[in-house]
Design a protein around this motif. Structure first.
Motif, PDB file in Angstrom:
ATOM      1  N   GLY A 178       0.787  -1.226   0.000  1.00 18.54           N
ATOM      2  CA  GLY A 178       0.000   0.000   0.000  1.00 18.54           C
ATOM      3  C   GLY A 178       0.815   1.269   0.000  1.00 18.54           C
ATOM      4  N   HIS A 179       2.070   1.215  -0.543  1.00 20.91           N
ATOM      5  CA  HIS A 179       2.944   2.383  -0.494  1.00 20.91           C
ATOM      6  C   HIS A 179       3.500   2.747  -1.866  1.00 20.91           C
ATOM      7  CE1 HIS A 179       3.131   2.726   3.857  1.00 20.91           C
ATOM      8  NE2 HIS A 179       3.330   1.423   3.937  1.00 20.91           N
ATOM      9  N   LEU A 180       3.675   4.049  -2.081  1.00 23.19           N
ATOM     10  CA  LEU A 180       4.496   4.556  -3.175  1.00 23.19           C
ATOM     11  C   LEU A 180       5.914   4.713  -2.647  1.00 23.19           C
ATOM     12  CD1 LEU A 180       2.232   7.452  -4.539  1.00 23.19           C
ATOM     13  CD2 LEU A 180       2.568   5.202  -5.599  1.00 23.19           C
ATOM     14  N   PRO A 181       6.934   4.386  -3.458  1.00 20.49           N
ATOM     15  CA  PRO A 181       8.309   4.634  -3.009  1.00 20.49           C
ATOM     16  C   PRO A 181       8.528   6.114  -2.745  1.00 20.49           C
ATOM     17  CG  PRO A 181       8.284   3.179  -4.934  1.00 20.49           C
ATOM     18  CD  PRO A 181       6.895   3.721  -4.778  1.00 20.49           C
ATOM     19  N   ALA A 182       9.306   6.409  -1.722  1.00 16.84           N
ATOM     20  CA  ALA A 182       9.572   7.804  -1.352  1.00 16.84           C
ATOM     21  C   ALA A 182      10.095   8.591  -2.551  1.00 16.84           C
ATOM     22  CB  ALA A 182      10.589   7.855  -0.216  1.00 16.84           C
ATOM     23  N   GLY A 183       9.565   9.792  -2.738  1.00 14.78           N
ATOM     24  CA  GLY A 183      10.025  10.666  -3.797  1.00 14.78           C
ATOM     25  C   GLY A 183       9.420  10.390  -5.157  1.00 14.78           C
ATOM     26  N   GLU A 184       8.492   9.428  -5.251  1.00 12.06           N
ATOM     27  CA  GLU A 184       7.884   9.092  -6.542  1.00 12.06           C
ATOM     28  C   GLU A 184       6.375   9.308  -6.475  1.00 12.06           C
ATOM     29  OE1 GLU A 184       8.956   5.165  -7.807  1.00 12.06           O
ATOM     30  OE2 GLU A 184      11.103   5.447  -7.386  1.00 12.06           O
ATOM     31  N   ASP A 185       5.830   9.888  -7.552  1.00  6.28           N
ATOM     32  CA  ASP A 185       4.382   9.967  -7.639  1.00  6.28           C
ATOM     33  C   ASP A 185       3.858   8.667  -8.261  1.00  6.28           C
ATOM     34  OD1 ASP A 185       4.958  10.154 -10.359  1.00  6.28           O
ATOM     35  OD2 ASP A 185       4.448  12.283 -10.492  1.00  6.28           O
ATOM     36  N   GLU A 186       2.540   8.564  -8.370  1.00  3.95           N
ATOM     37  CA  GLU A 186       1.953   7.318  -8.865  1.00  3.95           C
ATOM     38  C   GLU A 186       2.421   6.992 -10.279  1.00  3.95           C
ATOM     39  OE1 GLU A 186      -2.348   5.568 -10.277  1.00  3.95           O
ATOM     40  OE2 GLU A 186      -2.342   6.967  -8.579  1.00  3.95           O
ATOM     41  N   ALA A 187       2.445   7.995 -11.157  1.00  5.74           N
ATOM     42  CA  ALA A 187       2.821   7.751 -12.558  1.00  5.74           C
ATOM     43  C   ALA A 187       4.251   7.224 -12.657  1.00  5.74           C
ATOM     44  CB  ALA A 187       2.676   9.028 -13.372  1.00  5.74           C
ATOM     45  N   THR A 188       5.159   7.814 -11.892  1.00  5.82           N
ATOM     46  CA  THR A 188       6.560   7.367 -11.922  1.00  5.82           C
ATOM     47  C   THR A 188       6.690   5.962 -11.359  1.00  5.82           C
ATOM     48  OG1 THR A 188       7.328   9.650 -11.670  1.00  5.82           O
ATOM     49  CG2 THR A 188       8.892   7.898 -11.130  1.00  5.82           C
ATOM     50  N   ALA A 189       6.046   5.724 -10.225  1.00  2.60           N
ATOM     51  CA  ALA A 189       6.139   4.408  -9.595  1.00  2.60           C
ATOM     52  C   ALA A 189       5.558   3.326 -10.495  1.00  2.60           C
ATOM     53  CB  ALA A 189       5.416   4.429  -8.248  1.00  2.60           C
ATOM     54  N   ARG A 190       4.432   3.614 -11.128  1.00  6.11           N
ATOM     55  CA  ARG A 190       3.808   2.638 -12.025  1.00  6.11           C
ATOM     56  C   ARG A 190       4.700   2.350 -13.221  1.00  6.11           C
ATOM     57  NH1 ARG A 190      -2.688   3.282 -12.540  1.00  6.11           N
ATOM     58  NH2 ARG A 190      -2.334   1.333 -13.635  1.00  6.11           N
ATOM     59  N   SER A 191       5.285   3.391 -13.780  1.00  3.21           N
ATOM     60  CA  SER A 191       6.132   3.219 -14.955  1.00  3.21           C
ATOM     61  C   SER A 191       7.347   2.347 -14.648  1.00  3.21           C
ATOM     62  CB  SER A 191       6.586   4.591 -15.461  1.00  3.21           C
ATOM     63  OG  SER A 191       7.498   4.452 -16.531  1.00  3.21           O
ATOM     64  N   ILE A 192       8.001   2.609 -13.529  1.00  2.00           N
ATOM     65  CA  ILE A 192       9.194   1.836 -13.184  1.00  2.00           C
ATOM     66  C   ILE A 192       8.828   0.403 -12.847  1.00  2.00           C
ATOM     67  CG2 ILE A 192      11.133   1.633 -11.583  1.00  2.00           C
ATOM     68  CD1 ILE A 192      11.066   4.678 -11.286  1.00  2.00           C
TER      69      ILE A 192
END
Length: 293
Positions: free
Chosen positions: A234-248
């Motif tokens: 249930g977490h996004l990596p620190a410093g990343e928004d949803e779009a960045t986290a999903r892309s990576i």
């Protein structure tokens, strides 16, 4: 004389077979069930006792002819079916994510895992019971008891598969939860409400395509494991928004890149999409009925 309680890490060591010299000499600091705030840092001169991180990959057992034999491959389809049966919706999961620690921070914790957690014979049931005892404490409150039982239900599923990969994947998740006691709290405490989902995601979804030993030894796979763990927790990596986290995560996702299993994933995602549409249609119908009454 009153009997002293067994220190937390001594219980963990007994569950995974860590040697006595690798244990902390004193009792571990107690953890709160909610993990709402990081524990105070220990003084620099008396840093936390740490179990040395032994080689990440256990040595293969030589066969009669003297050649090391690789571990048996897990039944990937069977593990995936256990994951698909949970009907976890990643679209909804992304919407519910909150900021967490960085993927690099989780990856570092993975790299520190004692080798015993990657043993084919790791005993994940007592390991889970000891860790859940510190996660939820002695609380008999219904939500905490239910969460603990949900985690133990996944552990039972993992054991029933007979898959070494699933068992070692589960052990690595348990290590991530327990490692605060040796290496200090994470920069952002993990939520505890989705423990069962995170455990199932790595033991069934990720372990079906990537052997857990690679989560430790290979940098790309370690980053993938860390990101899958954070996402399904249930977490996004620190410093990343949803779009960045999903892309990576999409770029790293070994299941999506596995030609033999990609169709199974596509079929599963199609079923989830159909379910979402049906639910949306029912909600519209219910709203229309309510407004006409």
């Amino acid at each position: 004389m009153a009997e002293q309680p067994v220190p937390f890490w001594r219980k963990i060591a007994e569950a995974v077979g860590l040697s006595e010299p690798g244990l902390p000499v004193g009792p571990a600091a107690p953890r709160t069930g909610s993990q709402s705030a990081p524990a105070p840092a220990a003084p620099a001169a008396a840093g936390p006792a740490v179990v040395p991180a032994a080689p990440a990959v256990p040595s293969p057992t030589p066969a009669a002819g003297g050649e090391p034999q690789p571990p048996a491959a897990p039944d990937a389809e069977a593990l995936l079916e256990l994951w698909f049966a949970r009907a976890e919706d990643d679209v909804i999961a992304w919407r519910q994510c909150v900021p967490g620690p960085s993927a690099a921070e989780i990856g570092t914790r993975l790299s520190l895992v004692p080798a015993a957690f990657l043993s084919d014979a790791v005993a994940i049931l007592p390991l889970a019971e000891h860790i859940l005892e510190t996660e939820y404490g002695a609380s008999r409150a219904a939500p905490a008891a239910r969460r603990a039982q949900d985690v133990l239900a996944v552990v039972d599923q993992v054991r029933a598969t007979g898959s070494s990969a699933a068992r070692r994947g589960a052990a690595l998740v348990l290590w991530l939860w327990a490692s605060d006691d040796l290496h200090g709290p994470l920069s952002v405490p993990l939520t505890i409400v989705l423990h069962d989902r995170a455990l199932a995601a790595l033991a069934f979804r990720l372990a079906s395509v990537v052997d857990p030993a690679e989560w430790v030894s290979d940098a790309d796979r370690r980053d993938e494991a860390a990101r899958q763990f954070l996402f399904w927790s249930g977490h996004l990596p620190a410093g990343e928004d949803e779009a960045t986290a999903r892309s990576i995560l999409t770029m790293r996702d070994s299941l999506q890149q596995n030609a033999a299993l990609a169709q199974s994933l596509a079929d599963h995602e199609h079923r989830l999409e159909v379910t979402r549409r049906l639910q949306a249609a029912r909600a519209r119908e219910a709203a229309a009925r309510y407004s006409n009454e």
